[in-house]
Design a protein around this motif. Structure first.
Motif, PDB file in Angstrom:
ATOM      1  N   MET A 118       0.823  -1.212   0.000  1.00  0.00           N
ATOM      2  CA  MET A 118       0.000   0.000   0.000  1.00  0.00           C
ATOM      3  C   MET A 118       0.855   1.258   0.000  1.00  0.00           C
ATOM      4  SD  MET A 118      -2.898  -1.132   2.784  1.00  0.00           S
ATOM      5  CE  MET A 118      -3.549   0.500   2.908  1.00  0.00           C
ATOM      6  N   LYS A 119       0.578   2.138  -0.930  1.00  0.00           N
ATOM      7  CA  LYS A 119       1.258   3.440  -1.001  1.00  0.00           C
ATOM      8  C   LYS A 119       0.209   4.491  -1.362  1.00  0.00           C
ATOM      9  CE  LYS A 119       5.654   2.029  -0.822  1.00  0.00           C
ATOM     10  NZ  LYS A 119       6.442   2.221   0.329  1.00  0.00           N
ATOM     11  N   LEU A 120       0.480   5.705  -1.003  1.00  0.00           N
ATOM     12  CA  LEU A 120      -0.350   6.811  -1.459  1.00  0.00           C
ATOM     13  C   LEU A 120      -0.043   7.071  -2.929  1.00  0.00           C
ATOM     14  CD1 LEU A 120       0.078   9.178   1.616  1.00  0.00           C
ATOM     15  CD2 LEU A 120      -1.894   7.744   1.083  1.00  0.00           C
ATOM     16  N   LYS A 121      -0.917   7.763  -3.608  1.00  0.00           N
ATOM     17  CA  LYS A 121      -0.680   8.083  -5.021  1.00  0.00           C
ATOM     18  C   LYS A 121       0.632   8.847  -5.195  1.00  0.00           C
ATOM     19  CE  LYS A 121      -5.332   7.968  -6.833  1.00  0.00           C
ATOM     20  NZ  LYS A 121      -6.411   8.679  -7.512  1.00  0.00           N
ATOM     21  N   SER A 122       1.010   9.589  -4.160  1.00  0.00           N
ATOM     22  CA  SER A 122       2.270  10.332  -4.213  1.00  0.00           C
ATOM     23  C   SER A 122       3.487   9.415  -4.098  1.00  0.00           C
ATOM     24  CB  SER A 122       2.310  11.368  -3.083  1.00  0.00           C
ATOM     25  OG  SER A 122       2.320  10.702  -1.825  1.00  0.00           O
ATOM     26  N   GLY A 123       3.249   8.161  -3.708  1.00  0.00           N
ATOM     27  CA  GLY A 123       4.344   7.221  -3.514  1.00  0.00           C
ATOM     28  C   GLY A 123       4.791   7.119  -2.066  1.00  0.00           C
ATOM     29  N   ASP A 124       4.268   8.006  -1.223  1.00  0.00           N
ATOM     30  CA  ASP A 124       4.617   7.980   0.199  1.00  0.00           C
ATOM     31  C   ASP A 124       3.949   6.803   0.899  1.00  0.00           C
ATOM     32  OD1 ASP A 124       6.088  10.317  -0.072  1.00  0.00           O
ATOM     33  OD2 ASP A 124       4.359  11.603   0.353  1.00  0.00           O
ATOM     34  N   ASP A 125       4.549   6.396   2.020  1.00  0.00           N
ATOM     35  CA  ASP A 125       3.940   5.356   2.843  1.00  0.00           C
ATOM     36  C   ASP A 125       2.686   5.904   3.511  1.00  0.00           C
ATOM     37  OD1 ASP A 125       5.875   3.446   2.331  1.00  0.00           O
ATOM     38  OD2 ASP A 125       7.110   4.020   4.047  1.00  0.00           O
ATOM     39  N   ILE A 126       1.773   5.015   3.813  1.00  0.00           N
ATOM     40  CA  ILE A 126       0.569   5.390   4.551  1.00  0.00           C
ATOM     41  C   ILE A 126       0.945   5.553   6.017  1.00  0.00           C
ATOM     42  CG2 ILE A 126      -1.681   4.554   5.334  1.00  0.00           C
ATOM     43  CD1 ILE A 126      -1.969   3.272   2.583  1.00  0.00           C
ATOM     44  N   VAL A 127       0.503   6.646   6.616  1.00  0.00           N
ATOM     45  CA  VAL A 127       0.795   6.930   8.017  1.00  0.00           C
ATOM     46  C   VAL A 127      -0.454   6.655   8.835  1.00  0.00           C
ATOM     47  CG1 VAL A 127       1.456   8.709   9.670  1.00  0.00           C
ATOM     48  CG2 VAL A 127       2.493   8.676   7.391  1.00  0.00           C
ATOM     49  N   ILE A 128      -0.289   5.858   9.877  1.00  0.00           N
ATOM     50  CA  ILE A 128      -1.386   5.590  10.803  1.00  0.00           C
ATOM     51  C   ILE A 128      -1.023   6.260  12.120  1.00  0.00           C
ATOM     52  CG2 ILE A 128      -2.625   3.826  12.093  1.00  0.00           C
ATOM     53  CD1 ILE A 128      -2.119   1.922   9.797  1.00  0.00           C
ATOM     54  N   GLU A 129      -1.861   7.179  12.556  1.00  0.00           N
ATOM     55  CA  GLU A 129      -1.599   7.897  13.799  1.00  0.00           C
ATOM     56  C   GLU A 129      -2.608   7.494  14.860  1.00  0.00           C
ATOM     57  OE1 GLU A 129      -1.425  12.067  13.009  1.00  0.00           O
ATOM     58  OE2 GLU A 129       0.287  11.881  11.680  1.00  0.00           O
ATOM     59  N   ASP A 130      -2.125   7.321  16.075  1.00  0.00           N
ATOM     60  CA  ASP A 130      -2.963   7.046  17.234  1.00  0.00           C
ATOM     61  C   ASP A 130      -3.995   5.955  16.953  1.00  0.00           C
ATOM     62  OD1 ASP A 130      -3.731   7.326  19.865  1.00  0.00           O
ATOM     63  OD2 ASP A 130      -5.249   8.831  19.410  1.00  0.00           O
ATOM     64  N   ASN A 131      -3.531   4.854  16.411  1.00  0.00           N
ATOM     65  CA  ASN A 131      -4.426   3.768  16.074  1.00  0.00           C
ATOM     66  C   ASN A 131      -4.419   2.746  17.206  1.00  0.00           C
ATOM     67  OD1 ASN A 131      -5.601   1.415  15.026  1.00  0.00           O
ATOM     68  ND2 ASN A 131      -5.050   1.992  12.956  1.00  0.00           N
ATOM     69  N   LYS A 132      -5.550   2.541  17.832  1.00  0.00           N
ATOM     70  CA  LYS A 132      -5.653   1.572  18.934  1.00  0.00           C
ATOM     71  C   LYS A 132      -5.806   0.141  18.423  1.00  0.00           C
ATOM     72  CE  LYS A 132      -5.760   4.892  21.957  1.00  0.00           C
ATOM     73  NZ  LYS A 132      -4.511   5.485  22.264  1.00  0.00           N
ATOM     74  N   LEU A 133      -6.041   0.012  17.119  1.00  0.00           N
ATOM     75  CA  LEU A 133      -6.245  -1.304  16.540  1.00  0.00           C
ATOM     76  C   LEU A 133      -4.928  -1.984  16.178  1.00  0.00           C
ATOM     77  CD1 LEU A 133      -8.382  -3.306  15.544  1.00  0.00           C
ATOM     78  CD2 LEU A 133      -8.318  -2.140  13.332  1.00  0.00           C
ATOM     79  N   PHE A 134      -3.992  -1.209  15.641  1.00  0.00           N
ATOM     80  CA  PHE A 134      -2.709  -1.766  15.223  1.00  0.00           C
ATOM     81  C   PHE A 134      -1.650  -0.679  15.274  1.00  0.00           C
ATOM     82  CE2 PHE A 134       0.641  -2.993  12.339  1.00  0.00           C
ATOM     83  CZ  PHE A 134       0.816  -4.319  12.645  1.00  0.00           C
ATOM     84  N   ASP A 135      -0.494  -1.017  15.793  1.00  0.00           N
ATOM     85  CA  ASP A 135       0.613  -0.072  15.872  1.00  0.00           C
ATOM     86  C   ASP A 135       1.700  -0.534  14.906  1.00  0.00           C
ATOM     87  OD1 ASP A 135       2.914   1.403  16.627  1.00  0.00           O
ATOM     88  OD2 ASP A 135       2.065   1.708  18.624  1.00  0.00           O
ATOM     89  N   LYS A 136       1.977   0.287  13.893  1.00  0.00           N
ATOM     90  CA  LYS A 136       2.946  -0.098  12.852  1.00  0.00           C
ATOM     91  C   LYS A 136       4.346  -0.357  13.406  1.00  0.00           C
ATOM     92  CE  LYS A 136       2.956   1.532   8.641  1.00  0.00           C
ATOM     93  NZ  LYS A 136       2.986   2.444   7.478  1.00  0.00           N
ATOM     94  N   ARG A 137       4.645   0.155  14.593  1.00  0.00           N
ATOM     95  CA  ARG A 137       5.974  -0.086  15.172  1.00  0.00           C
ATOM     96  C   ARG A 137       6.202  -1.564  15.483  1.00  0.00           C
ATOM     97  NH1 ARG A 137       5.707   4.388  19.802  1.00  0.00           N
ATOM     98  NH2 ARG A 137       3.689   3.358  19.974  1.00  0.00           N
ATOM     99  N   CYS A 138       5.104  -2.324  15.615  1.00  0.00           N
ATOM    100  CA  CYS A 138       5.241  -3.771  15.833  1.00  0.00           C
ATOM    101  C   CYS A 138       5.934  -4.438  14.654  1.00  0.00           C
ATOM    102  CB  CYS A 138       3.872  -4.401  16.032  1.00  0.00           C
ATOM    103  SG  CYS A 138       3.042  -3.800  17.492  1.00  0.00           S
ATOM    104  N   ILE A 139       5.730  -3.868  13.473  1.00  0.00           N
ATOM    105  CA  ILE A 139       6.391  -4.404  12.286  1.00  0.00           C
ATOM    106  C   ILE A 139       7.903  -4.209  12.406  1.00  0.00           C
ATOM    107  CG2 ILE A 139       6.637  -4.154   9.782  1.00  0.00           C
ATOM    108  CD1 ILE A 139       3.621  -3.349   9.760  1.00  0.00           C
ATOM    109  N   ASP A 140       8.325  -3.087  12.990  1.00  0.00           N
ATOM    110  CA  ASP A 140       9.760  -2.854  13.209  1.00  0.00           C
ATOM    111  C   ASP A 140      10.350  -3.935  14.107  1.00  0.00           C
ATOM    112  OD1 ASP A 140       9.543  -0.506  11.706  1.00  0.00           O
ATOM    113  OD2 ASP A 140       9.271   0.748  13.481  1.00  0.00           O
ATOM    114  N   VAL A 141       9.609  -4.301  15.151  1.00  0.00           N
ATOM    115  CA  VAL A 141      10.072  -5.347  16.075  1.00  0.00           C
ATOM    116  C   VAL A 141      10.192  -6.671  15.314  1.00  0.00           C
ATOM    117  CG1 VAL A 141       9.587  -6.611  18.203  1.00  0.00           C
ATOM    118  CG2 VAL A 141       8.996  -4.173  18.044  1.00  0.00           C
TER     119      VAL A 141
END
Length: 196
Positions: A118-141
Motif C-alpha cells: 500500500m502506497k499513497l498516489k504520491s508514492g509515500d507510505d501510509i501513516v497511521i496515527e494514534d491507532n488503537k487497533l494496530f501499531d505499525k511499530r510492531c512491524i519494526d520489532v
C-alpha cells in the motif's frame, strides 16, 4: 545430574496489556515444564526500587538463561521516551546471545505484507496515527527479529513462529521446551561459542 541443580530460567518478554489471560497460561505451562519463569506481569522479576521499569526488565534479560519473545499488534504501554520495554528486552536478549525463541501474531505478519503493497498516489507510505487497533511499530520489532536487514542467505536465528490462538502458541512452546535434553544442548552450544 544433581537433584539440587537450579532450574533453568526462562524470561517471557513483557508484552502484557490485553493479553494477561493468555500470558498467565503460558507462564503456568512453562512452570509445569519445570522452568523458573521471569516475567513482569507474573511478578517474578526482581524489582530494584532505585531503577526504572526498563532497567529492571533489562536486568532480568541478563539474568535469564533462555528468552521467549512475543510480538503482538500492540506496541505496549511500556514506552519510555523513544524506547519500548518489550523491544529493548528483545534487542538485549539478541545482543547477549541468549538462546531465544519468538512468537509473532498473525496480524503483525499480515499487516507487514499489506503495508508493503500500500502506497499513497504520491508514492509515500501510509501513516497511521494514534491507532488503537494496530501499531505499525510492531512491524519494526518483527523485522528486527527476522533480521530483515540481513541478506536471506546470511540469516541465522531468525525464526518467528506465527500464531493466532493460544493453542497455536502452546504447540510451539511445548515443541521447544518440553525436552530438557534439547534445551541443555542449546545451552551447551551457547557456552561453547562463548569459550566457556
Amino acid at each position: 545430574m544433581s537433584k539440587t541443580q537450579r532450574k533453568i530460567k526462562i524470561m517471557v518478554g513483557s508484552t502484557v496489556y490485553g493479553f494477561e489471560d493468555q500470558l498467565s497460561q503460558i507462564v503456568a505451562q512453562l512452570n509445569t515444564l519445570g522452568y523458573e519463569v521471569l516475567n513482569s506481569h507474573y511478578g517474578s522479576i526482581k524489582v530494584n526500587p532505585h531503577k526504572s521499569n526498563l532497567d529492571n526488565c533489562l536486568k532480568a534479560v541478563e539474568e535469564c538463561d533462555l528468552f521467549l519473545g512475543i510480538i503482538r499488534p500492540y506496541y505496549g504501554t511500556g514506552n519510555i521516551g523513544d524506547k519500548n520495554i518489550t523491544f529493548e528486552e528483545i534487542k538485549k536478549a539478541i545482543e547477549l546471545k541468549k538462546p531465544y525463541w519468538f512468537l509473532v501474531h498473525r496480524d503483525v505478519v499480515f499487516a507487514r505484507n499489506l503495508f508493503k503493497k500500500m502506497k499513497l498516489k504520491s508514492g509515500d507510505d501510509i501513516v497511521i496515527e494514534d491507532n488503537k487497533l494496530f501499531d505499525k511499530r510492531c512491524i519494526d520489532v518483527y523485522e528486527y527479529v527476522i533480521q530483515n536487514h540481513v541478506p536471506v542467505t546470511l540469516r541465522n536465528g531468525n525464526w518467528a513462529q506465527e500464531f493466532y490462538r493460544l493453542d497455536e502458541m502452546m504447540v510451539y512452546i511445548n515443541a521447544q521446551f518440553t525436552e530438557k535434553d534439547f534445551i541443555l544442548e542449546v545451552l551447551n552450544e551457547k557456552a561453547e561459542e562463548n569459550g566457556k
